[in-house]
Design a protein around this motif. Structure first.
Motif, PDB file in Angstrom:
ATOM      1  N   ASN A 257     -15.098 -16.998   1.958  1.00 53.24           N
ATOM      2  CA  ASN A 257     -16.534 -17.360   2.032  1.00 53.24           C
ATOM      3  C   ASN A 257     -17.295 -16.982   0.768  1.00 53.24           C
ATOM      4  O   ASN A 257     -18.317 -17.567   0.469  1.00 53.24           O
TER       5      ASN A 257
ATOM      6  N   LYS B 112     -15.978 -24.114  -4.885  1.00 54.97           N
ATOM      7  CA  LYS B 112     -15.205 -24.539  -3.710  1.00 54.97           C
ATOM      8  C   LYS B 112     -13.844 -25.137  -4.097  1.00 54.97           C
ATOM      9  O   LYS B 112     -12.910 -25.160  -3.293  1.00 54.97           O
TER      10      LYS B 112
ATOM     11  N   ASP C 183     -10.427 -14.798   5.463  1.00 52.16           N
ATOM     12  CA  ASP C 183     -11.485 -15.812   5.636  1.00 52.16           C
ATOM     13  C   ASP C 183     -12.792 -15.344   5.032  1.00 52.16           C
ATOM     14  O   ASP C 183     -13.503 -16.105   4.394  1.00 52.16           O
ATOM     15  N   LYS C 184     -13.092 -14.031   5.235  1.00 54.48           N
ATOM     16  CA  LYS C 184     -14.360 -13.494   4.723  1.00 54.48           C
ATOM     17  C   LYS C 184     -14.384 -13.583   3.196  1.00 54.48           C
ATOM     18  O   LYS C 184     -15.396 -13.927   2.602  1.00 54.48           O
TER      19      LYS C 184
END
Ligand code: V47
Length: 367
Positions: free
Chosen positions: A6, A11, A2-3
């Protein structure tokens, strides 16, 4: 993960990254998103992640020489600055004696591979090509012969009135170790017909490689990029290779070849840029999940881009490359020869482990 996600700036790449981290195969749209993105660091991170799972911190290189027996060619590929007609100024054809003399004149200490490709000579027959391989192997039994593109194999077979399969069997018997990937260009039929209308089709290219694989001859694959093709053409090309590899598993390495424009007949053509080169190498690493090696050919990329590509999914640097001719004719800026010590330094300074290999990826030495 997840990190990491980010940190992805573009996107549109998040869904691609999620697939990569969960081991899911990428599809055509993913490939297009990657090529259309300028988020090079994220693409590089993903390509490096995949490469490190396959190759850890190893970077392969080889000590090789090139021999180009003739530049006389019946083909008229528009991107080729090397070809000549018989009788043209600068046209040459080497006898087998001359090829052997040329090899004798090179320092073959530690050389494990001779890479042989050349023009489709209008007068040379099957026996000439066979004899060439046989005599080189007899003289240098310790050198592996990586020779003849799929296009050349088809031509040689036709000259001899033989099938591709029988031709490859016979060439293997006299010393052919593997085949290079040249002639892949771009598979899309419209682009192919603009660039090289007389060349074998994509299907023929892939069928010849698959035949070689079934006979135990490993091959490489290439894509010539940066001329008139689109990103869609590149993705299609890569996915066709992936499908062929699913069938046979016989491809060793994929080499994206950066187009060089000088003396070619492609209107408005220019050199490729570092960003496009690095992106193409990285996207190749991501789409070709069933290829072990993505190779940076420094002759076409230059030493500096080739070294940086080691952070973008590349695990293979070709090679010491003495006597390259095809890129030289099209305006190569990179030089013609790289000492082994320099290759080792390029790899070490990228924090990776240099692994010397032969043409079949047998390990010769780890530095
Ligand atoms: O087939 C021709 C390409 C290829 C140009 O398999 C050009 O290990 C750029 O295939 N600009 C020959 N490229 C080189 C090749 C190769 C090289 C290194 C390693 C391996 C391997 C294969 O060079 C040709 C064509 O696709 N080419 N003209 C040009 N102007």
């Amino acid at each position: 993960m997840d990190k990491v996600i980010n940190f992805i700036k573009d996107k549109k790449l998040i869904s691609v990254a999620e697939k990569i981290f969960s081991g899911e195969r990428l599809d055509f749209d993913d490939g297009l998103k990657l090529f259309e993105s300028n988020d090079l660091l994220s693409i590089g991170y993903l390509a490096s992640y995949v490469n490190e799972k396959k190759n850890q911190d190893r970077v392969y290189f080889n000590v090789n020489v090139h021999i180009t027996p003739t530049n006389i060619c019946i083909g008229t590929c528009k991107f080729c600055a090397f070809r000549k007609d018989k009788g043209d100024e600068g046209a040459y054809e080497l006898t087998i004696e001359k090829i052997l003399e040329k090899l004798d004149s090179l320092n073959l200490d530690g050389v494990t591979e001779v890479h042989i490709v050349g023009g489709l000579h209008p007068d040379w027959g099957y026996e000439y090509y066979l004899e060439m391989v046989k005599r080189i192997k007899e003289r240098y039994p310790f050198i592996q012969i990586k020779a003849f593109t799929a296009e050349e194999i088809k031509y040689i077979a036709e000259r001899g009135g033989k099938s591709v399969e029988d031709t490859l069997k016979e060439f293997k018997e006299v010393g052919l170790s593997s085949m290079p990937g040249g002639g892949g260009e771009i598979f899309n039929p419209e682009v192919r017909s603009k660039l090289c209308p007389e060349k074998i089709s994509a299907k023929e290219y892939l069928d010849i490689h698959k035949t070689a694989h079934r006979l135990g001859i490993k091959t490489n694959a290439t894509m010539l990029f940066g001329h008139v093709e689109s990103y869609r053409d590149r993705v299609e090309h890569l996915l066709m290779l992936r499908e062929a590899q699913d069938e046979t598993g016989g491809f060793q390495a994929f080499i994206p070849l950066a187009f060089h424009p000088i003396n070619t007949r492609i209107e408005g053509a220019d050199y490729t840029t570092a960003v496009d080169e690095i992106k193409t190498l990285a996207v190749s690493r991501l789409l070709l999940d069933n290829f072990d090696h993505i190779k940076a050919y420094w002759i076409m990329l230059g030493e500096k881009v080739a070294q940086l590509s080691l952070f973008y999914g590349v695990d293979d640097l070709d090679g010491t490359v003495v006597e390259e001719e095809i890129t030289q004719a099209a305006g190569a800026k990179a030089g013609k020869y790289m000492p082994k010590e320099r290759l080792i330094r390029l790899i070490r300074e990228a924090g990776k482990t240099p692994v010397e290999r032969d043409a079949l990826y047998n390990i010769i030495n780890v530095y």
